[in-house]
Design an enzyme around this catalytic site. Structure first.
Site, PDB file in Angstrom:
ATOM      1  N   PRO A 239       1.879 -11.418  -2.705  1.00 50.10           N
ATOM      2  CA  PRO A 239       1.052 -10.223  -2.488  1.00 50.10           C
ATOM      3  C   PRO A 239       0.923  -9.410  -3.769  1.00 50.10           C
ATOM      4  CG  PRO A 239       3.239  -9.920  -1.552  1.00 50.10           C
ATOM      5  CD  PRO A 239       3.160 -11.360  -1.985  1.00 50.10           C
ATOM      6  N   CYS A 240      -0.275  -8.890  -4.014  1.00 56.46           N
ATOM      7  CA  CYS A 240      -0.541  -8.043  -5.191  1.00 56.46           C
ATOM      8  C   CYS A 240      -1.173  -6.745  -4.702  1.00 56.46           C
ATOM      9  CB  CYS A 240      -1.456  -8.767  -6.177  1.00 56.46           C
ATOM     10  SG  CYS A 240      -0.766 -10.292  -6.824  1.00 56.46           S
ATOM     11  N   GLN A 241      -0.372  -5.922  -4.022  1.00 56.89           N
ATOM     12  CA  GLN A 241      -0.907  -4.709  -3.408  1.00 56.89           C
ATOM     13  C   GLN A 241      -1.301  -3.668  -4.439  1.00 56.89           C
ATOM     14  OE1 GLN A 241       2.637  -4.214  -1.117  1.00 56.89           O
ATOM     15  NE2 GLN A 241       1.736  -5.056   0.746  1.00 56.89           N
ATOM     16  N   ILE A 243      -3.378  -3.975  -6.733  1.00 52.61           N
ATOM     17  CA  ILE A 243      -4.796  -4.046  -7.103  1.00 52.61           C
ATOM     18  C   ILE A 243      -5.694  -3.606  -5.952  1.00 52.61           C
ATOM     19  CG2 ILE A 243      -4.404  -5.905  -8.756  1.00 52.61           C
ATOM     20  CD1 ILE A 243      -5.493  -7.873  -6.724  1.00 52.61           C
TER      21      ILE A 243
END
Length: 635
Positions: A239-241, A243
């Site tokens: 997960p890349c929250q 961005i």
């Protein structure tokens, strides 16, 4: 090339390169053989493939192990295993890691042989390193079989007031909620039941070396944790929250300084430590948009720095037989001794509309506009869910009967048994719910929302704008109709809530929107509330059920979800679309077995048997396509 021969060859050079780069699909790959003086041919002898002598009934005889990171309920690994089986490779999900406990329960139920770990990925990596130390001490060292001193608990001396006897060590972890960093064991105490089991730090068990040795040796034998060289494939979607557009404090200058993007680094750190033969990372397209594609470029360059071949592509779920669009990024990695997998070209005629960043437009997996492939018709909502029985806003039963026959090829396929799907996760055992309809339950709306939904007309495009008192003004913006008195519900609340009128400044038709049979869903969401999205059933007064959403994601009907209703929706919505992963799994199965097409392009055509119902057990040769991806066009 073996390291010694390579070192000898490059010793006489000032500069050299051993990997080619192609702009299309950002591909870093082995140099084509015609440019090499010495090459190491792709053969099963150097690929590390193991064989399963017990295979029967035409099942694949070659096996490979899979670690699913950020696994969720297992959509990605399930699809990879199904596709690999069709290509003749028995890919087994040996380990899975996720922070969501409900998703872990779902994955464990559907993959009972998998070691499922409910923990942070960074704790998992720390545990792997500590586990290697324990195995060196209790398994690999010369004195690992030496007699240990008799432990105190084995003596018949009376216990002190605060003394307890360790019966057995059950599990191992690193840190965790409320615990300090370091190794902890779950302890079963002598004379106490399971409800009294506790997690204890390893230093508290210094008087129990035999128990630790027993656990480590048994765990090593069962392969409860992977060690470097034991994992063939790692997949996952970190997960890349950081961005997300909902994050007001996004770091555009250096996204990796944002703690919410650190899982990308952790994922690559695990790859670096375990050194699998293949890597497949999935993520949202925003990793190629935000900050000039910083995170996507980081992931690609990190793989290359680890000496992996790599390529990056964007795939649309609808192109592989689903009634939803859903574009995602998939990044392949392969060791130099392996074949770098290609991207499977679409099987269904779906228009690839906007959404891809210009800098990566050559990485969209699609046919060139000059080609005229024979593709199946794009699927619509009715193709996926029209056979499912009618249910009310409240449906309390997790398992019910179908009550009717499938109406479309998709429905016939999605109802197949595990055996017919080539799903070996249950072994020879038969699931007790085989042939039943699971999770066909909607999120139960509160009385006010239910009353609102009941008044949404049953027609295509219906939404809150069709309710009394609302009219559409200039620029498609809603406004109150001054000639209509505002309508109120039995509870006293307005029929048309203020938030629906003000959503996206009154321009959005999504609140309380009704789907229709001949439509394609943009993407399956993680929330089932109808307040700001189109999720109402075409002709029933409710939102789509968990099973209907699972159908849109391509989960087989036998795949069951666990947890509260809202958690089930989250699991389904967060998953990788199974048909996309299945197509990638077919590519992985071919590459793992050293199958190389003529040419060095990044695309290939899936065989007819891949999509033909009733031919799932047949193997067929795929063909290579050497043309670049098609242009992105607006629908």
């Amino acid at each position: 090339m073996d390291p010694a021969a390579k070192a000898k060859l490059v010793a006489r050079t000032d500069l050299y390169y051993d990997m080619s780069y192609t702009v299309a699909y950002s591909t870093f790959a082995n140099i084509p053989s015609e440019f090499k003086q010495l090459i190491c041919p792709y053969t099963t002898e150097n690929s590390g493939i193991s064989t399963d002598a017990d295979s029967e009934n035409g099942a694949p005889v070659k096996t490979a192990s899979l670690l699913d990171l950020y696994s969720g309920c297992g959509g990605m690994s399930t699809g990879l295993c199904l596709g690999s089986a069709l290509a003749g490779l028995k890919l087994e999900t040996k380990w899975a890691v996720d922070l969501n406990s409900f998703a872990c329960k779902s994955l464990k139920y559907n993959h009972p042989k998998t070691e499922v770990r409910n923990e942070k990925a960074e704790d998992f990596l720390a545990l792997l390193k500590e586990w290697a130390i324990l195995c060196d001490k209790y398994v690999h060292s010369n004195d690992s079989d030496a007699a240990e001193p008799v432990e105190e608990e084995e003596a018949d001396e009376p216990l002190g007031k605060d003394e307890f006897v360790v019966e057995k060590l059950l599990e191992i972890c690193y840190g965790g909620t409320g615990r300090k960093n370091g190794i902890h064991f779950k302890v079963q105490w002598k004379g106490y039941g399971p409800e009294e089991d506790t997690w204890e730090p390893i230093e508290n068990l210094s008087d129990c070396p035999l128990k630790i040795k027993e656990f480590v040796q048994e765990g090593y034998r069962r392969n409860i944790l992977p060690q470097p060289g034991q994992v063939d494939v790692i997949c996952g979607g970190p997960p890349c929250q950081g961005i997300s557009g909902f994050n007001r404090f996004r770091n555009r200058d250096n996204p990796l300084e944002d703690e919410k993007n650190q899982q990308m680094v952790t994922y690559m750190d695990i790859v670096s430590y375990l050194q699998p033969k293949f890597v497949l990372m999935e993520n949202v397209v925003d990793i190629l948009k935000f900050a000039d594609g910083y995170l996507g470029r980081y992931a690609l360059s990190r793989l290359v720095s680890l000496n992996y071949q790599a390529r990056l592509g964007m795939m649309v779920a609808g192109c592989y037989g689903l009634p939803q669009f859903r574009m995602r990024v998939f990044l392949w990695g392969a060791l130099p001794t392996m074949v770098l997998p290609k991207y499977p070209l679409p099987t269904h005629d779906v228009v690839v509309r906007g959404g891809a960043p210009n800098a990566f437009s050559q990485s969209i997996v699609a046919y060139d506009e000059t080609q005229r492939p024979t593709l199946k018709k794009a699927l619509l909502l009715g193709d996926a869910i029209s056979d499912l029985p009618k249910v009310d806003n409240y449906q309390p039963h997790e398992v019910i009967e179908y009550g009717g026959q499938p109406k479309t090829d998709f429905q016939r396929y999605i109802r197949l048994s595990r055996k017919d799907m080539l799903d070996y996760s249950f072994g020879d055992a038969t699931c007790p719910e085989e042939g039943k309809l699971l999770d066909h339950q909607p999120l139960r709306l509160n009385q006010d929302d239910y009353d609102r939904v009941q008044q949404i007309p049953i027609k295509k495009g219906a939404n809150f704008r069709d309710l009394p008192g609302v009219k559409v003004g200039a620029n498609n913006i809603v406004e109150w109709d001054p000639e209509v008195e505002r309508v109120y519900l039995k509870s006293g609340k307005p029929l048309v809530p203020d938030y629906a009128m003000s959503f996206i400044k009154g321009r959005s038709p999504k609140p309380f929107g009704r789907l229709w049979w001949d439509e394609t869903v943009p993407t399956v969401v993680t929330r089932a509330e109808p307040h700001n999205q189109i999720i109402l059933h075409p002709n029933q007064g409710r939102v789509l059920t968990v099973r209907e959403n699972a159908r849109l994601q391509g989960f087989p009907d036998y795949y069951r979800m666990y947890g509260p209703m809202k958690e089930k929706y989250i699991q389904v919505g967060n998953a990788v679309a199974v048909p996309v992963a299945r197509a990638l799994g077919y590519s992985l199965g071919r590459a793992y077995q050293g199958e190389v097409d003529v040419g060095y392009d990044a695309l290939f055509v899936l065989p007819d048997s891949f999509t033909n119902i009733g031919q799932t057990g047949a193997r067929a040769r795929a063909s290579s396509v050497g043309t670049p991806a098609g242009e992105v066009v607006e629908q």
